[in-house]
Design a protein around this motif. Structure first.
Motif, mmCIF file in Angstrom:
data_model
loop_
_atom_site.group_PDB
_atom_site.id
_atom_site.type_symbol
_atom_site.label_atom_id
_atom_site.label_comp_id
_atom_site.label_asym_id
_atom_site.label_seq_id
_atom_site.Cartn_x
_atom_site.Cartn_y
_atom_site.Cartn_z
ATOM 1 N N PRO A 54 48.350 36.277 40.749
ATOM 2 C CA PRO A 54 47.587 36.072 41.990
ATOM 3 C C PRO A 54 46.327 36.933 42.004
ATOM 4 O O PRO A 54 46.257 37.974 41.337
ATOM 5 C CB PRO A 54 48.572 36.491 43.076
ATOM 6 N N THR A 55 45.336 36.498 42.743
ATOM 7 C CA THR A 55 44.095 37.247 42.925
ATOM 8 C C THR A 55 43.968 37.640 44.396
ATOM 9 O O THR A 55 44.870 37.396 45.199
ATOM 10 C CB THR A 55 42.885 36.407 42.505
ATOM 11 N N ASP A 56 42.858 38.243 44.747
ATOM 12 C CA ASP A 56 42.617 38.605 46.145
ATOM 13 C C ASP A 56 42.507 37.379 47.041
ATOM 14 O O ASP A 56 42.719 37.460 48.250
ATOM 15 C CB ASP A 56 41.335 39.441 46.260
ATOM 16 N N ASP A 57 42.155 36.246 46.445
ATOM 17 C CA ASP A 57 42.097 34.985 47.173
ATOM 18 C C ASP A 57 43.476 34.336 47.108
ATOM 19 O O ASP A 57 43.970 34.032 46.021
ATOM 20 C CB ASP A 57 41.048 34.068 46.548
ATOM 21 N N PRO A 58 44.148 34.103 48.232
ATOM 22 C CA PRO A 58 45.508 33.548 48.200
ATOM 23 C C PRO A 58 45.595 32.129 47.662
ATOM 24 O O PRO A 58 46.697 31.633 47.417
ATOM 25 C CB PRO A 58 45.944 33.596 49.672
ATOM 26 N N LEU A 59 44.446 31.491 47.438
ATOM 27 C CA LEU A 59 44.437 30.131 46.909
ATOM 28 C C LEU A 59 44.107 30.089 45.422
ATOM 29 O O LEU A 59 44.045 29.008 44.833
ATOM 30 C CB LEU A 59 43.424 29.266 47.675
ATOM 31 N N VAL A 60 43.905 31.250 44.802
ATOM 32 C CA VAL A 60 43.454 31.303 43.401
ATOM 33 C C VAL A 60 44.388 32.176 42.573
ATOM 34 O O VAL A 60 44.755 33.276 42.987
ATOM 35 C CB VAL A 60 42.008 31.841 43.305
ATOM 36 N N TRP A 61 44.763 31.667 41.378
ATOM 37 C CA TRP A 61 45.550 32.420 40.400
ATOM 38 C C TRP A 61 44.756 32.557 39.114
ATOM 39 O O TRP A 61 44.070 31.612 38.692
ATOM 40 C CB TRP A 61 46.866 31.697 40.091
#
Length: 222
Positions: A54-61
């Motif tokens: 996961p990244t800081d954006d909850p929609l992006v891995w």
């Protein structure tokens, strides 16, 4: 990260990039199916490492993959296509860079031409939802006037187009200029307008990073 016990058999194939969900519904599917996807992939004999973080954006891995060779990478792709993960995430956007492959030059070129032709379709051009996935975030176009256009400007300009004429492509030329990058060159005819076009497509699925159009001289001109 999990290392496989299989010894290195050739040039490694690596994949890096991101998995980008459009909304929370897609993100929920990723979270539900990701644990099994990780476990099954890391158990493949040709897998050197496989990470989807996961990244800081909850929609992006963030995705990082390494396989011992192209055969192992291709076997992984076939398994995933038929898996529960593949079915659940088939419509989710991937922005990947693949390195180390030898046999896929023809496939890269074919995918680039298919994307180019799609972008020339008037029905696609006037729909930002279809245009935006085809353009890289840093896309730049040099128009026939010599002006430089950003991604946002091009999307807006295409949306306002009124032409429904079908574009004609001639004098096709293509060249793989990097492991995942294709340069296309062709002559484009739309109604009475003829221009020479160059496009650079990168990644899998391909995204347009640069495009340039130059007016073509009329017959007999030098």
């Amino acid at each position: 990260m999990t290392s496989a016990s299989t010894p290195h058999r050739g040039r490694e194939v690596t994949l890096s990039g991101s998995l980008r969900c459009a909304d929370e519904t897609e993100a929920a599917r990723v979270r539900a199916h990701l644990p099994a996807h990780l476990a099954l992939t890391r158990a493949e004999p040709g897998c050197v490492c496989f990470d989807v973080d996961p990244t800081d954006d909850p929609l992006v891995w963030r995705v990082e993959e390494r396989f011992v060779d192209e055969a192992a990478f291709d076997a992984h792709q076939r398994r995933v296509a038929a898996s529960a993960w593949g079915a659940a995430t088939v419509g989710i956007e991937r922005r990947y860079e693949i390195r180390g492959r030898d046999r896929d030059a023809a496939a890269l070129v074919a995918a680039a031409w298919a994307a180019e032709e799609r972008l020339l379709d008037p029905r696609v051009r006037q729909d930002p939802a279809q245009v935006e996935p085809l353009l890289d975030d840093d896309f730049v176009e040099i128009g026939q006037s010599g002006r430089r256009f950003t991604r946002e400007a091009v999307v807006a300009a295409l949306r306002s187009e009124s032409s429904t004429s079908t574009a004609g492509i001639a004098e096709r030329s293509s060249r793989v200029i990097a492991p995942d990058t294709v340069l296309l060159d062709y002559l484009l005819t739309v109604e009475e307008r003829v221009s020479r076009r160059s496009s650079v497509w990168q990644g899998s699925p391909p995204r347009l990073t640069f495009h340039q159009g130059t007016p073509a001289p009329s017959e007999g001109a030098t």
